[in-house]
Write an enzyme that holds these catalytic residues in place. Structure first.
Site, PDB file in Angstrom:
ATOM      1  N   GLU A  52       0.860  -1.194   0.000  1.00 51.07           N
ATOM      2  CA  GLU A  52       0.000   0.000   0.000  1.00 51.07           C
ATOM      3  C   GLU A  52       0.890   1.237   0.000  1.00 51.07           C
ATOM      4  OE1 GLU A  52      -3.561   0.874   2.768  1.00 51.07           O
ATOM      5  OE2 GLU A  52      -2.031   2.310   3.438  1.00 51.07           O
ATOM      6  N   ALA A  99     -10.112  10.594   2.960  1.00 50.22           N
ATOM      7  CA  ALA A  99     -11.522  10.326   3.253  1.00 50.22           C
ATOM      8  C   ALA A  99     -12.446  11.381   2.656  1.00 50.22           C
ATOM      9  CB  ALA A  99     -11.731  10.226   4.754  1.00 50.22           C
ATOM     10  N   ARG A 105     -15.964   2.381   3.205  1.00 47.54           N
ATOM     11  CA  ARG A 105     -16.873   3.434   3.654  1.00 47.54           C
ATOM     12  C   ARG A 105     -16.105   4.727   3.856  1.00 47.54           C
ATOM     13  NH1 ARG A 105     -18.886   3.736   9.693  1.00 47.54           N
ATOM     14  NH2 ARG A 105     -16.753   4.531   9.801  1.00 47.54           N
ATOM     15  N   ALA A 125     -19.768   0.394   3.267  1.00 44.38           N
ATOM     16  CA  ALA A 125     -19.021  -0.088   2.100  1.00 44.38           C
ATOM     17  C   ALA A 125     -19.894  -1.036   1.272  1.00 44.38           C
ATOM     18  CB  ALA A 125     -17.749  -0.796   2.559  1.00 44.38           C
ATOM     19  N   TYR A 131     -11.348  -6.521   9.717  1.00 44.41           N
ATOM     20  CA  TYR A 131     -10.732  -6.050  10.958  1.00 44.41           C
ATOM     21  C   TYR A 131     -10.532  -7.209  11.938  1.00 44.41           C
ATOM     22  CZ  TYR A 131     -12.022  -1.744   8.740  1.00 44.41           C
ATOM     23  OH  TYR A 131     -12.123  -0.734   7.805  1.00 44.41           O
ATOM     24  N   GLN A 140      -7.091  -4.928   8.291  1.00 50.44           N
ATOM     25  CA  GLN A 140      -6.489  -3.836   9.055  1.00 50.44           C
ATOM     26  C   GLN A 140      -5.195  -4.360   9.677  1.00 50.44           C
ATOM     27  OE1 GLN A 140      -5.680  -0.927   9.640  1.00 50.44           O
ATOM     28  NE2 GLN A 140      -7.649  -0.063  10.277  1.00 50.44           N
TER      29      GLN A 140
HETATM   30  C1  LIG Z   1      -6.918  -2.141   4.059  1.00 44.46           C
HETATM   31  C2  LIG Z   1      -7.541  -0.816   4.450  1.00 44.46           C
HETATM   32  C3  LIG Z   1      -7.370   0.288   3.605  1.00 44.46           C
HETATM   33  C4  LIG Z   1      -7.970   1.517   3.937  1.00 44.46           C
HETATM   34  N1  LIG Z   1      -7.794   2.596   3.089  1.00 44.46           N
HETATM   35  C5  LIG Z   1      -8.414   3.767   3.341  1.00 44.46           C
HETATM   36  C6  LIG Z   1      -8.338   4.875   2.438  1.00 44.46           C
HETATM   37  O1  LIG Z   1      -7.648   4.817   1.415  1.00 44.46           O
HETATM   38  N2  LIG Z   1      -9.015   6.011   2.740  1.00 44.46           N
HETATM   39  C7  LIG Z   1      -9.805   6.109   3.864  1.00 44.46           C
HETATM   40  O2  LIG Z   1     -10.428   7.151   4.062  1.00 44.46           O
HETATM   41  N3  LIG Z   1      -9.908   5.078   4.762  1.00 44.46           N
HETATM   42  C8  LIG Z   1      -9.243   3.922   4.516  1.00 44.46           C
HETATM   43  N4  LIG Z   1      -9.371   2.860   5.408  1.00 44.46           N
HETATM   44  C9  LIG Z   1     -10.095   3.065   6.666  1.00 44.46           C
HETATM   45  C10 LIG Z   1     -11.616   2.757   6.544  1.00 44.46           C
HETATM   46  O3  LIG Z   1     -12.216   3.679   5.670  1.00 44.46           O
HETATM   47  C11 LIG Z   1     -12.210   2.888   7.948  1.00 44.46           C
HETATM   48  O4  LIG Z   1     -11.761   1.819   8.752  1.00 44.46           O
HETATM   49  C12 LIG Z   1     -13.713   3.030   8.046  1.00 44.46           C
HETATM   50  O5  LIG Z   1     -14.038   3.394   9.386  1.00 44.46           O
HETATM   51  C13 LIG Z   1     -14.515   1.772   7.734  1.00 44.46           C
HETATM   52  O6  LIG Z   1     -14.479   1.454   6.411  1.00 44.46           O
HETATM   53  P1  LIG Z   1     -15.105   0.043   5.894  1.00 44.46           P
HETATM   54  O7  LIG Z   1     -15.036   0.078   4.435  1.00 44.46           O
HETATM   55  O8  LIG Z   1     -14.506  -1.087   6.603  1.00 44.46           O
HETATM   56  O9  LIG Z   1     -16.623   0.260   6.386  1.00 44.46           O
HETATM   57  P2  LIG Z   1     -17.899  -0.699   6.561  1.00 44.46           P
HETATM   58  O10 LIG Z   1     -17.671  -2.045   5.984  1.00 44.46           O
HETATM   59  O11 LIG Z   1     -19.025   0.088   6.051  1.00 44.46           O
HETATM   60  O12 LIG Z   1     -17.959  -0.866   8.126  1.00 44.46           O
HETATM   61  C14 LIG Z   1     -17.941   0.270   9.005  1.00 44.46           C
HETATM   62  C15 LIG Z   1     -18.696  -0.065  10.300  1.00 44.46           C
HETATM   63  O13 LIG Z   1     -20.096  -0.254  10.000  1.00 44.46           O
HETATM   64  C16 LIG Z   1     -20.523  -1.558  10.353  1.00 44.46           C
HETATM   65  N5  LIG Z   1     -21.361  -2.030   9.245  1.00 44.46           N
HETATM   66  C17 LIG Z   1     -20.965  -2.398   8.005  1.00 44.46           C
HETATM   67  N6  LIG Z   1     -22.013  -2.723   7.235  1.00 44.46           N
HETATM   68  C18 LIG Z   1     -23.112  -2.559   8.019  1.00 44.46           C
HETATM   69  C19 LIG Z   1     -24.494  -2.738   7.798  1.00 44.46           C
HETATM   70  N7  LIG Z   1     -24.950  -3.154   6.611  1.00 44.46           N
HETATM   71  N8  LIG Z   1     -25.368  -2.465   8.823  1.00 44.46           N
HETATM   72  C20 LIG Z   1     -24.894  -2.041  10.029  1.00 44.46           C
HETATM   73  N9  LIG Z   1     -23.576  -1.849  10.289  1.00 44.46           N
HETATM   74  C21 LIG Z   1     -22.704  -2.113   9.299  1.00 44.46           C
HETATM   75  C22 LIG Z   1     -19.253  -2.400  10.504  1.00 44.46           C
HETATM   76  O14 LIG Z   1     -19.421  -3.450  11.470  1.00 44.46           O
HETATM   77  C23 LIG Z   1     -18.248  -1.353  10.974  1.00 44.46           C
HETATM   78  O15 LIG Z   1     -18.337  -1.153  12.371  1.00 44.46           O
HETATM   79  C24 LIG Z   1      -8.758   1.635   5.120  1.00 44.46           C
HETATM   80  C25 LIG Z   1      -8.893   0.518   5.978  1.00 44.46           C
HETATM   81  C26 LIG Z   1      -8.304  -0.691   5.655  1.00 44.46           C
HETATM   82  C27 LIG Z   1      -8.457  -1.863   6.584  1.00 44.46           C
END
Ligand SMILES: Cc1cc2nc3c(=O)[nH]c(=O)nc-3n(C[C@H](O)[C@H](O)[C@H](O)COP(=O)(O)OP(=O)(O)OC[C@H]3O[C@@H](n4cnc5c(N)ncnc54)[C@H](O)[C@@H]3O)c2cc1C
Length: 288
Positions: free
Chosen positions: A15, A49, A108, A124, A146, A177
């Site tokens: 990354e 973000a 997300r 997401a 995670y 993560q």
């Molecule tokens: C490998 C990696 C790369 C990353 N790169 C970036 C980046 O480039 N830019 C950036 O801004 N951030 C980045 N992040 C951080 C990420 O955006 C944050 O961790 C964010 O808080 C969650 O994103 P997510 O896509 O996992 O969200 P989601 O999958 O939407 O999950 C977020 C929260 O919502 C809950 N949830 C999910 N779906 C539902 C549903 N249908 N109903 C109810 N609750 C739900 C989950 O349990 C979780 O607690 C990265 C993280 C990782 C692990």
């Protein structure tokens, strides 16, 4: 541990982040000159973000396209969706496709102070379903997971339940993560497989080289710092070179153990540091 009975070679990927808007682009190209030499399976490019609202997505597209077309390696564009509209996402997909980038890390993202989310995507999984509906199979979709549970989730089981919804929406691969204790990853993976999540999962490893950097990361994402690593940080915090080498050694040991357990892949958070990526690549290349 493997997603399929017939195991393939573990994926090894990096990354990187694009330079901030006011900074010149050549720094990232110098980094890429060195990182692509190490022949990773792909390089993913983060996106601020703020997404389309602050224009950070343009640099992500530019760097991912360069990885694909100038360096002839696979580039992945991160796409954090809460500050994107559907039209923004379609425009970004068009531009990526025109540049031959066919891999997206669908996220997300987190709320940005003073910026109102656009409300088209709440999780997401909404973005993943949208991409699948509009682009069918033209993109390979990656998503985040995670090992210690997402910081907003009440517990790991709930987070894994939400992860299953995300995967069912159309995910091809997961990237984890960062974590510093492999036991969390193995426990997570067992639970995820029991919950019917069968896509490959790459383990996200961040070599620690700076005490402040790691304390910030740990606060942001809630990862546990094992005692033995806290001791290393405490002993070498004022000796940057020693701390860097200890961080590399710790990450290498973690990776060797993960590979011995048959992990699907290792995703190295390089922090744009080719020295660290090279040292680790050289140690583990023959183990993949
Ligand atoms: C490998 C990696 C790369 C990353 N790169 C970036 C980046 O480039 N830019 C950036 O801004 N951030 C980045 N992040 C951080 C990420 O955006 C944050 O961790 C964010 O808080 C969650 O994103 P997510 O896509 O996992 O969200 P989601 O999958 O939407 O999950 C977020 C929260 O919502 C809950 N949830 C999910 N779906 C539902 C549903 N249908 N109903 C109810 N609750 C739900 C989950 O349990 C979780 O607690 C990265 C993280 C990782 C692990």
């Amino acid at each position: 541990m493997p997603a399929t009975a017939e195991r393939q070679r573990a994926i090894f990927s990096f990354e990187i982040f694009p330079p901030k808007r006011e900074m010149p682009m050549d720094t990232v190209y110098r980094t890429l000159d060195e990182l692509t030499d190490l022949e990773p399976d792909f390089i993913s490019v983060t996106c601020g973000a703020g997404g389309s609202a602050d224009g950070s997505n343009h640099r992500t597209i530019e760097v991912a396209s360069a990885i694909q077309n100038k360096y002839h390696r696979e580039g992945i564009a991160h796409l954090p969706c809460i500050h994107f509209s559907r039209a923004d996402v379609l425009a970004m997909l068009d531009e990526l496709e025109a540049n031959g980038v066919r891999k997206i890390l669908a996220l997300r993202g987190d709320r940005v102070p003073d910026l109102t989310p656009k409300e088209d995507f709440h999780h997401a999984s909404d973005l993943i379903a949208f991409i699948r509906a509009h682009a069918k199979d033209r993109f390979q979709i990656f998503a985040a997971c995670y090992p210690e549970g997402h910081i907003e989730a009440p517990d790991l089981d709930t987070d894994i339940g939400n992860l299953r919804k995300k995967v069912d929406a159309g995910v091809d691969r997961l990237i984890s993560q960062l974590f510093f204790d492999n036991a969390f990853f193995y426990d997570f993976l067992n639970k995820a497989r029991k919950a019917g999540i069968n896509v490959p999962v790459e383990a996200g490893i961040m070599p620690v080289t700076n005490k402040k950097q790691i304390e910030r990361m740990v606060t942001l994402c809630g990862a546990t710092l094992p005692r033995k690593f806290q001791r290393v940080l405490a002993k070498y915090e004022s000796q940057p070179e020693a701390l860097r080498e200890a961080g590399i050694a710790f990450a290498t040991e973690q990776i060797v153990d993960l590979l011995a357990h048959g992990v699907d892949g290792i995703h190295l958070y390089t922090m744009n540091n080719p020295y660290i990526a090279r040292k680790i690549s050289e140690s583990i290349r023959t183990l993949l």
